[in-house]
Motif scaffolding. Structure first.
Motif, mmCIF file in Angstrom:
data_model
loop_
_atom_site.group_PDB
_atom_site.id
_atom_site.type_symbol
_atom_site.label_atom_id
_atom_site.label_comp_id
_atom_site.label_asym_id
_atom_site.label_seq_id
_atom_site.Cartn_x
_atom_site.Cartn_y
_atom_site.Cartn_z
ATOM 1 N N ALA A 149 15.254 7.666 -4.473
ATOM 2 C CA ALA A 149 14.024 7.839 -5.245
ATOM 3 C C ALA A 149 12.845 7.134 -4.584
ATOM 4 O O ALA A 149 11.709 7.316 -4.989
ATOM 5 N N GLY A 150 13.111 6.327 -3.574
ATOM 6 C CA GLY A 150 12.034 5.594 -2.918
ATOM 7 C C GLY A 150 11.643 4.374 -3.721
ATOM 8 O O GLY A 150 12.445 3.828 -4.464
ATOM 9 N N LEU A 151 10.404 3.948 -3.572
ATOM 10 C CA LEU A 151 9.923 2.745 -4.241
ATOM 11 C C LEU A 151 8.751 3.075 -5.153
ATOM 12 O O LEU A 151 7.959 3.964 -4.845
ATOM 13 N N PRO A 152 8.606 2.316 -6.231
ATOM 14 C CA PRO A 152 7.377 2.463 -7.015
ATOM 15 C C PRO A 152 6.176 2.139 -6.120
ATOM 16 O O PRO A 152 6.266 1.279 -5.232
ATOM 17 N N ALA A 153 5.070 2.800 -6.355
ATOM 18 C CA ALA A 153 3.882 2.605 -5.513
ATOM 19 C C ALA A 153 3.466 1.142 -5.461
ATOM 20 O O ALA A 153 3.069 0.633 -4.406
ATOM 21 N N ARG A 154 3.543 0.425 -6.567
ATOM 22 C CA ARG A 154 3.131 -0.982 -6.603
ATOM 23 C C ARG A 154 3.984 -1.824 -5.644
ATOM 24 O O ARG A 154 3.487 -2.700 -4.957
ATOM 25 N N VAL A 155 5.278 -1.552 -5.584
ATOM 26 C CA VAL A 155 6.159 -2.291 -4.681
ATOM 27 C C VAL A 155 5.851 -1.919 -3.227
ATOM 28 O O VAL A 155 5.773 -2.780 -2.357
ATOM 29 N N ALA A 156 5.652 -0.635 -2.975
ATOM 30 C CA ALA A 156 5.342 -0.195 -1.605
ATOM 31 C C ALA A 156 4.019 -0.778 -1.117
ATOM 32 O O ALA A 156 3.872 -1.098 0.065
ATOM 33 N N ASP A 157 3.045 -0.935 -2.005
ATOM 34 C CA ASP A 157 1.734 -1.481 -1.628
ATOM 35 C C ASP A 157 1.744 -2.994 -1.493
ATOM 36 O O ASP A 157 0.833 -3.573 -0.886
ATOM 37 N N LEU A 158 2.734 -3.639 -2.037
ATOM 38 C CA LEU A 158 2.750 -5.095 -2.128
ATOM 39 C C LEU A 158 2.610 -5.823 -0.785
ATOM 40 O O LEU A 158 1.811 -6.763 -0.693
ATOM 41 N N PRO A 159 3.331 -5.450 0.268
ATOM 42 C CA PRO A 159 3.180 -6.206 1.511
ATOM 43 C C PRO A 159 1.740 -6.240 2.022
ATOM 44 O O PRO A 159 1.223 -7.303 2.366
ATOM 45 N N PHE A 160 1.091 -5.082 2.021
ATOM 46 C CA PHE A 160 -0.271 -5.062 2.551
ATOM 47 C C PHE A 160 -1.246 -5.726 1.581
ATOM 48 O O PHE A 160 -2.201 -6.375 2.008
ATOM 49 N N ASP A 161 -1.002 -5.609 0.281
ATOM 50 C CA ASP A 161 -1.867 -6.283 -0.698
ATOM 51 C C ASP A 161 -1.810 -7.797 -0.498
ATOM 52 O O ASP A 161 -2.848 -8.476 -0.514
ATOM 53 N N LEU A 162 -0.619 -8.339 -0.335
ATOM 54 C CA LEU A 162 -0.472 -9.786 -0.125
ATOM 55 C C LEU A 162 -1.063 -10.206 1.222
ATOM 56 O O LEU A 162 -1.713 -11.248 1.324
ATOM 57 N N PHE A 163 -0.849 -9.400 2.239
ATOM 58 C CA PHE A 163 -1.422 -9.667 3.561
ATOM 59 C C PHE A 163 -2.949 -9.700 3.482
ATOM 60 O O PHE A 163 -3.603 -10.614 3.977
ATOM 61 N N ARG A 164 -3.534 -8.695 2.837
ATOM 62 C CA ARG A 164 -4.992 -8.617 2.718
ATOM 63 C C ARG A 164 -5.524 -9.825 1.951
ATOM 64 O O ARG A 164 -6.545 -10.403 2.299
ATOM 65 N N HIS A 165 -4.823 -10.227 0.905
ATOM 66 C CA HIS A 165 -5.232 -11.403 0.138
ATOM 67 C C HIS A 165 -5.260 -12.639 1.033
ATOM 68 O O HIS A 165 -6.223 -13.409 1.010
ATOM 69 N N GLU A 166 -4.234 -12.831 1.823
ATOM 70 C CA GLU A 166 -4.190 -13.982 2.734
ATOM 71 C C GLU A 166 -5.361 -13.941 3.714
ATOM 72 O O GLU A 166 -6.001 -14.953 3.972
ATOM 73 N N MET A 167 -5.626 -12.775 4.253
ATOM 74 C CA MET A 167 -6.699 -12.631 5.224
ATOM 75 C C MET A 167 -8.051 -12.936 4.589
ATOM 76 O O MET A 167 -8.881 -13.636 5.167
ATOM 77 N N MET A 168 -8.269 -12.421 3.394
ATOM 78 C CA MET A 168 -9.548 -12.628 2.715
ATOM 79 C C MET A 168 -9.735 -14.081 2.290
ATOM 80 O O MET A 168 -10.829 -14.624 2.386
ATOM 81 N N MET A 169 -8.691 -14.714 1.841
ATOM 82 C CA MET A 169 -8.814 -16.092 1.370
ATOM 83 C C MET A 169 -9.014 -17.075 2.521
ATOM 84 O O MET A 169 -9.672 -18.094 2.361
ATOM 85 N N ASN A 170 -8.451 -16.759 3.679
ATOM 86 C CA ASN A 170 -8.532 -17.681 4.815
ATOM 87 C C ASN A 170 -9.552 -17.265 5.861
ATOM 88 O O ASN A 170 -9.746 -17.973 6.849
ATOM 89 N N LEU A 171 -10.169 -16.090 5.686
ATOM 90 C CA LEU A 171 -11.203 -15.596 6.601
ATOM 91 C C LEU A 171 -10.750 -15.610 8.060
ATOM 92 O O LEU A 171 -11.497 -15.991 8.955
ATOM 93 N N GLY A 172 -9.527 -15.211 8.272
ATOM 94 C CA GLY A 172 -9.027 -15.157 9.634
ATOM 95 C C GLY A 172 -7.651 -14.523 9.676
ATOM 96 O O GLY A 172 -7.153 -14.011 8.664
#
Length: 194
Positions: A149-172
């Protein structure tokens, strides 16, 4: 400064480079046709012939700077974990120069003026980046690493969402240990449960 005679691609490159410099050094509030024309050492008419308004010019400037190498292909290493790590590391190489966080601040006035969200701007510039993760999940299903069945969209998006958050919070760039932690501690247990 006197205008420099250029045509075609040379003139367009000069304008887009000047637009980028203007945006980064002066911010969106001073991202005007007049200021960019002066910085590019050309007339405003040269800008208006190519871009009808400020928003169109801004999108051209951002597209040139952030997607010059074209969209990244979805990795297919033979493993879900390694595919997601490769995708995040590639994004880190491409966008980890700190400007992603800087633009949230610089473009605040743009978002207010155009009633555009950061997500809408990202889609305009980069297209649907979820397609990479969709391909990665499809490969994992085909290999039997995750349920059919694959993954729920929220789970599939999670790695990049967390990555983007880290990048935005640390500006690098995001430290590799953090990328591995996102994948191993958060994503893989959710993706492979059951």
């Amino acid at each position: 400064m006197a205008a420099i005679r250029r045509r075609g691609t040379a003139l367009e490159d000069a304008i887009l480079d000047a637009g980028w410099e203007q945006l980064v050094t002066e911010g969106y509030a001073h991202f005007t046709f007049e200021a960019i024309a002066e910085r590019a050492r050309t007339g405003k008419a040269a800008l208006y012939r190519r871009w009808p308004d400020k928003e169109t010019l801004l999108l051209a400037v951002l597209s040139r700077h952030h997607d010059a190498s074209g969209p990244a292909a979805a990795p297919d290493t033979g493993s879900l974990r390694e595919d997601v790590l490769a995708m995040l590391r590639s994004a880190n190489d491409r966008f980890g120069d700190g400007t992603a966080g800087l633009f949230s601040t610089i473009l605040g006035a743009y978002f207010d003026e155009t009633e555009t969200t950061p997500a809408q701007l990202r889609t305009q510039l980069l297209g649907d980046r979820s397609l990479s993760m969709t391909a990665i999940v499809r490969h994992a299903v085909e290999r039997g690493e995750i349920a059919g069945a694959g993954l729920p969209a929220r789970v599939a998006d999670l790695p990049f969402d967390l990555f983007r958050h880290e990048m935005m919070m640390n500006l690098g760039p995001v430290p590799d240990a953090t990328i591995v932690d996102i994948v191993d501690t958060v994503f893989m247990p959710l993706a492979t449960r059951g």
